[in-house]
Design an enzyme around this catalytic site. Structure first.
Site, PDB file in Angstrom:
ATOM      1  N   SER A 141      22.391  15.326   0.078  1.00 31.43           N
ATOM      2  CA  SER A 141      21.744  15.011  -1.186  1.00 31.43           C
ATOM      3  C   SER A 141      22.591  15.420  -2.382  1.00 31.43           C
ATOM      4  O   SER A 141      22.365  14.929  -3.473  1.00 31.43           O
ATOM      5  CB  SER A 141      20.377  15.719  -1.267  1.00 31.43           C
ATOM      6  OG  SER A 141      19.523  15.265  -0.237  1.00 31.43           O
ATOM      7  N   SER A 186      25.444  14.634  -3.215  1.00 28.59           N
ATOM      8  CA  SER A 186      26.169  13.521  -3.808  1.00 28.59           C
ATOM      9  C   SER A 186      25.262  12.651  -4.654  1.00 28.59           C
ATOM     10  O   SER A 186      25.719  11.723  -5.297  1.00 28.59           O
ATOM     11  CB  SER A 186      26.820  12.675  -2.705  1.00 28.59           C
ATOM     12  OG  SER A 186      25.848  12.107  -1.858  1.00 28.59           O
ATOM     13  N   CYS A 187      23.992  12.918  -4.628  1.00 33.54           N
ATOM     14  CA  CYS A 187      23.038  12.130  -5.405  1.00 33.54           C
ATOM     15  C   CYS A 187      22.451  12.948  -6.538  1.00 33.54           C
ATOM     16  O   CYS A 187      21.394  12.631  -7.043  1.00 33.54           O
ATOM     17  CB  CYS A 187      21.924  11.616  -4.500  1.00 33.54           C
ATOM     18  SG  CYS A 187      22.493  10.589  -3.141  1.00 33.54           S
ATOM     19  N   GLY A 188      23.099  14.058  -6.912  1.00 32.79           N
ATOM     20  CA  GLY A 188      22.619  14.737  -8.093  1.00 32.79           C
ATOM     21  C   GLY A 188      22.655  16.244  -8.072  1.00 32.79           C
ATOM     22  O   GLY A 188      22.492  16.874  -9.096  1.00 32.79           O
TER      23      GLY A 188
END
Length: 280
Positions: free
Chosen positions: A113, A115-117
């Site tokens: 996760s 890499s998504c924020g």
């Protein structure tokens, strides 16, 4: 049944009050479940097509594999829709016995996760530890004029975008500007994974001297994927994020943003951009 593109009847309105009915084309979007060792590993929403490349590239991005021989086989698993048709939405990857299966604990999902924020030093350290290829010592250069031309070269090859207007694109280019592979997808990260997977399955990693051109912005996630594939230059038509620039600086990647044909911004490692000779 998977579809790269779908058709839908729509009503088109104009501000003068006129309305008309027409058929519009939409980019397909369906879930793909990735299985390792018979167990579910991840689910991603993607545009169907090049699924084996997507899975292979995703495994590179997760630090699971880096050589084509580490994946023994890729196959679709049985799965049917409500009408009894094969869905092609589940892919099983058979890894070589000596390849360690990734941790499927909650801790592993937090890293995915990131890499998504989820930003911070811990996430960058995790990427650095997972990378098998050194990018700092890649001394390949690209002429400024070639680099500036890549967005247009990418755009003219986007067939699915021409029909739907709803997908991202990633293209792998040689330093001479030759397009080696282009993939489109509703997810920009999927488009990159498809390109990386294409290269992995052909034994091309690390992608020394290559340029990855993307149609959108340069996120931390895309720099991460470039790093794990050994790509020295990442160029985007829009802006990079601060963490993307930080990771590119630390990993040795030349990061370019706002590449719009006549101008571009280089945020890290400009030594790989070679100025064109001045006209006589």
């Amino acid at each position: 049944m998977t579809r790269v593109m779908d058709r839908r009847r729509i009503t088109r309105y104009r501000l003068d009050g006129a309305a008309s009915h027409r058929e519009d084309r939409l980019a397909g979007e369906e879930p793909l479940e990735i299985r390792l060792g018979g167990r579910a590993f991840s689910v991603t929403m993607r545009t169907p097509g090049d699924d084996f490349d997507l899975v292979a590239g995703f495994l590179v991005s997760e630090g699971v594999v880096a050589e084509p021989g580490e994946i023994l086989a890729l196959r679709y698993c049985a799965g049917v829709d409500e009408e009894g048709r094969q869905t092609f939405n589940v892919v099983e990857a058979q890894l070589r016995p000596d390849v360690a299966l990734p941790d499927t604990s909650m801790e592993r999902h937090v890293y995915t996760s990131s890499s998504c924020g989820i930003c911070g030093t811990a996430s960058i350290d995790a990427v650095r530890k997972s990378a098998r290829f050194e990018v700092h010592d890649d001394d390949g250069t690209v002429k400024l004029s070639v680099l500036a031309s890549l967005p247009d070269r990418l755009r003219t090859s986007q067939k699915l975008f021409d029909r739907t207007g709803g997908v991202h694109a990633a293209g792998l280019f040689s330093r001479e500007g030759e397009l080696l592979c282009l993939r489109e997808d509703v997810g920009r990260h999927n488009a990159v994974d498809k390109v990386v997977g294409w290269a992995l399955r052909r034994g091309m990693l690390p992608l020394r001297g290559m340029i990855l051109q993307v149609s959108g912005r340069a996120s931390f996630e895309l720099v991460q994927k470039a790093h794990l594939a050994g790509i020295p230059t990442l160029a985007a038509v829009s802006a990079p994020s601060s963490l993307a620039a930080e990771l590119a600086e630390e990993s040795g990647i030349t990061l370019v943003g706002f590449s719009r044909g006549r101008t571009l911004n280089c945020y890290t490692h400009p030594r790989r951009i070679e100025a064109d000779p001045s006209p006589e």
